[in-house]
Every structure is written in structure tokens, then in C-alpha cells.
Design an enzyme around this catalytic site. Structure first.
Site, PDB file in Angstrom:
ATOM      1  CG  ASN A   9       2.416  -2.428  -0.807  1.00 37.88           C
ATOM      2  OD1 ASN A   9       2.361  -2.907   0.325  1.00 37.88           O
ATOM      3  ND2 ASN A   9       3.574  -2.209  -1.435  1.00 37.88           N
ATOM      4  CD1 TRP A  10      -3.397  -1.038   2.607  1.00 33.93           C
ATOM      5  CD2 TRP A  10      -3.852  -2.086   4.546  1.00 33.93           C
ATOM      6  NE1 TRP A  10      -4.764  -1.130   2.726  1.00 33.93           N
ATOM      7  CE2 TRP A  10      -5.076  -1.770   3.907  1.00 33.93           C
ATOM      8  CE3 TRP A  10      -3.893  -2.748   5.763  1.00 33.93           C
ATOM      9  CZ2 TRP A  10      -6.312  -2.094   4.463  1.00 33.93           C
ATOM     10  CZ3 TRP A  10      -5.124  -3.068   6.313  1.00 33.93           C
ATOM     11  CH2 TRP A  10      -6.320  -2.742   5.672  1.00 33.93           C
ATOM     12  CE  LYS A  11       4.614   1.240  -0.519  1.00 32.74           C
ATOM     13  NZ  LYS A  11       5.492   2.205  -1.133  1.00 32.74           N
ATOM     14  CG  HIS A  95       7.626  -2.949  -3.189  1.00 33.42           C
ATOM     15  ND1 HIS A  95       8.383  -1.882  -2.760  1.00 33.42           N
ATOM     16  CD2 HIS A  95       6.438  -2.444  -3.591  1.00 33.42           C
ATOM     17  CE1 HIS A  95       7.662  -0.770  -2.883  1.00 33.42           C
ATOM     18  NE2 HIS A  95       6.476  -1.083  -3.388  1.00 33.42           N
ATOM     19  CD  GLU A  97       8.702   0.805  -0.235  1.00 38.19           C
ATOM     20  OE1 GLU A  97       7.997   0.001   0.397  1.00 38.19           O
ATOM     21  OE2 GLU A  97       8.249   1.865  -0.715  1.00 38.19           O
ATOM     22  CD  GLU A 153       5.177  -0.233  -7.175  1.00 36.68           C
ATOM     23  OE1 GLU A 153       4.070   0.190  -6.827  1.00 36.68           O
ATOM     24  OE2 GLU A 153       6.025  -0.632  -6.364  1.00 36.68           O
ATOM     25  N   GLY A 159       5.875   7.192  -3.486  1.00 37.41           N
ATOM     26  CA  GLY A 159       5.713   8.000  -2.277  1.00 37.41           C
ATOM     27  C   GLY A 159       6.196   9.429  -2.399  1.00 37.41           C
ATOM     28  CB  SER A 191       2.878   9.401  -6.926  1.00 32.73           C
ATOM     29  OG  SER A 191       3.991   9.498  -6.063  1.00 32.73           O
ATOM     30  N   GLY A 212       0.107   2.600  -3.030  1.00 31.72           N
ATOM     31  CA  GLY A 212       0.631   2.643  -1.668  1.00 31.72           C
ATOM     32  C   GLY A 212      -0.165   3.627  -0.822  1.00 31.72           C
ATOM     33  N   GLY A 213       0.336   4.841  -0.707  1.00 39.35           N
ATOM     34  CA  GLY A 213      -0.253   5.870   0.160  1.00 39.35           C
ATOM     35  C   GLY A 213      -1.770   6.012   0.033  1.00 39.35           C
TER      36      GLY A 213
HETATM   37  P1  13P Z   1       2.774   5.164  -3.476  1.00 47.65           P
HETATM   38  O1  13P Z   1       1.427   4.932  -4.127  1.00 47.65           O
HETATM   39  O2  13P Z   1       2.659   5.611  -2.053  1.00 47.65           O
HETATM   40  O3  13P Z   1       3.649   6.015  -4.311  1.00 47.65           O
HETATM   41  O4  13P Z   1       3.481   3.723  -3.391  1.00 47.65           O
HETATM   42  C1  13P Z   1       3.574   2.939  -4.518  1.00 47.65           C
HETATM   43  C2  13P Z   1       4.031   1.598  -4.128  1.00 47.65           C
HETATM   44  O5  13P Z   1       5.181   1.403  -3.786  1.00 47.65           O
HETATM   45  C3  13P Z   1       3.058   0.507  -4.178  1.00 47.65           C
HETATM   46  O6  13P Z   1       3.663  -0.724  -4.068  1.00 47.65           O
END
Ligand code: 13P
Length: 229
Positions: A9-11, A95, A97, A153, A159, A191, A212-213
Site C-alpha cells: 500500500n503505497w498510500k 483502511h 486512515e 491492522e 507506521g 510495521s 505500507g512503509g
Molecule cells: P506500515 O507498514 O507503514 O506500518 O503501514 C501499514 C499499513 O497501513 C498498510 O495498509
């Protein structure tokens, strides 16, 4: 054997389409063995077309969100039909967020799930509480619920570098399976790195990871994929 899902997930990254294509190429050229792995990349909407054209057959395209209606006046929104047309196979829905910053309710998420499933795409439904599942899948026939990939999640793990312990994650995985069935695909996200990735699969028994990251770091992301293979 069921495939392991590795979803990036590149956000809201990277900041330009040029960088997005560069990131994709760096991942694409490094991936070798994906026999047991379904690799999915979810870039921002605006990069979907470009990434879709340049990706290899080893990578599937996913979106980070969608809207539930198909047409008419919804300024700024993108429908599941449009995503399908662009070559998406997966859509992340709900998600944390989006739940937090855009106030997406379970009712809205439910409509999004129905829209994604209606287009024959696979939703990746994110939750951080087991109690959200029933509200999110309300009214969706069992046959279609089977197509939904769950992603657990924990918000505090996203993050922060503080990944959930395998023991606690496994507990959630089993609770989710008590609702959806023991063979239902459930992913872990929060993470994830190449250091902990395998533990979520082997110890906590997840069927994949939502990353994510680390999905923005080609070496790290491909290392996770290789670990699964
Ligand atoms: P991180 O891997 O950066 O913690 O993000 C997780 C995430 O929200 C994937 O959708």
C-alpha cells in the site's frame, strides 16, 4: 496450496509519476520467484494507469479506495467500474486512515464492498476490531463474502515501528476466522519488515501481509516476497 498475498500500500507516495514508475521498475526487476506469492501493488489513483501499463505479469494492480456509485454527479470520486477498466484486480476498503481522517463509517464501507464485489474485483477489507466485520459485510451473500480478503491492522502498529506480537496477532487472526470460517484469507498489516514478515505467516498463521512503509523500499519489499517463496 493457497498463495500468500504480499500487498504493497503505497498510500500517498511517491510524489511524482516519474518516481512512481521508477519505484515500480526497481521492484519489478528484483522480483524473481513469485510462484507461491500473489504480489499486489496499490499506488495512488493518479498513478494506476501508468503503473498498470508498465507492471509485469508477476504484479497485480490494486487501488487504495473506491466510491460505491457507478456514475452521475460525485465530484472527485472514482468508481469500482473505473478501477476495473484500468486493470485493477484488488481494492483496499476501509483502511483505518480513511475511517479516521475521512470519517468512513461501516455503512459506507459496506456499500464500497458491495460495489467492488459487484465488479468482480476482490476487496481487501481492513479492520482493527473484530466487531467491525459483521457491520461491514451486512447483507452480502456468503458466496461473495468468501471473495473478501480481511486485513487485520492494529492502528497503533501502523507506521510506528511497533509491530504487533505474533502471539497477539494470532489471537486476532483466530477470532476473525471464528466469524468468517477457518479457511478465510486474513492478512496482517502494521510495521511489517523483512525482519518480522515470516513470523506472521509461520507463527501467527496469516495468509499474507499488507505493507505500507516497507513497500516503498524496493530491496526490503522484494526481500519479503522472496522470504515467502
Ligand atoms: P506500515 O507498514 O507503514 O506500518 O503501514 C501499514 C499499513 O497501513 C498498510 O495498509
Amino acid at each position: 496450496m493457497n498463495k500468500i498475498f504480499i500487498v504493497g500500500n503505497w498510500k500517498m507516495n511517491p510524489q511524482t509519476s516519474r518516481e512512481a514508475i521508477h519505484l515500480l521498475s526497481s521492484i519489478k526487476t528484483r522480483i524473481e520467484n513469485t510462484k507461491k506469492v500473489e504480489v499486489v501493488i496499490c499506488p495512488p489513483f493518479v498513478y494506476l494507469a501508468g503503473i498498470g501499463k508498465k507492471k509485469s505479469a508477476k504484479i497485480r494492480l490494486g487501488s487504495q479506495d473506491c466510491f460505491w456509485e457507478e456514475k452521475v454527479a460525485f465530484t472527485g470520486e472514482v468508481s469500482s467500474l473505473m478501477l476495473k477498466d484500468l486493470g485493477c484486480s484488488y481494492v483496499i476498503v476501509g483502511h483505518s486512515e480513511r475511517r479516521k481522517y475521512f470519517h468512513e463509517s461501516d455503512t459506507m464501507i459496506n456499500k464500497k464492498l458491495k460495489s467492488v464485489l459487484g465488479q468482480g474485483l476482490r476487496p481487501i477489507l481492513c479492520i482493527d476490531k473484530v466487531s467491525q466485520i459483521k457491520k461491514d459485510i451486512k447483507g452480502i451473500p456468503e458466496k461473495k463474502v468468501k471473495k473478501i480478503i480481511l486485513a487485520y491492522e492494529p492502528i497503533w502498529a501502523i507506521g510506528t515501528g511497533k509491530a504487533c506480537s505474533f502471539k497477539q496477532a494470532k489471537k486476532f487472526n483466530l477470532s476473525i476466522k471464528r466469524v468468517l470460517g477457518k479457511n478465510h484469507p486474513v492478512l496482517y498489516g502494521g510495521s511489517v519488515s523483512s525482519q518480522n514478515a515470516l513470523g506472521y505467516i509461520k507463527e501467527a498463521q496469516f495468509q499474507g501481509l499488507l505493507i505500507g512503509g516497507a513497500s516503498l523500499k524496493p530491496k526490503e519489499f522484494v526481500k519479503v516476497i522472496e522470504l515467502m517463496a
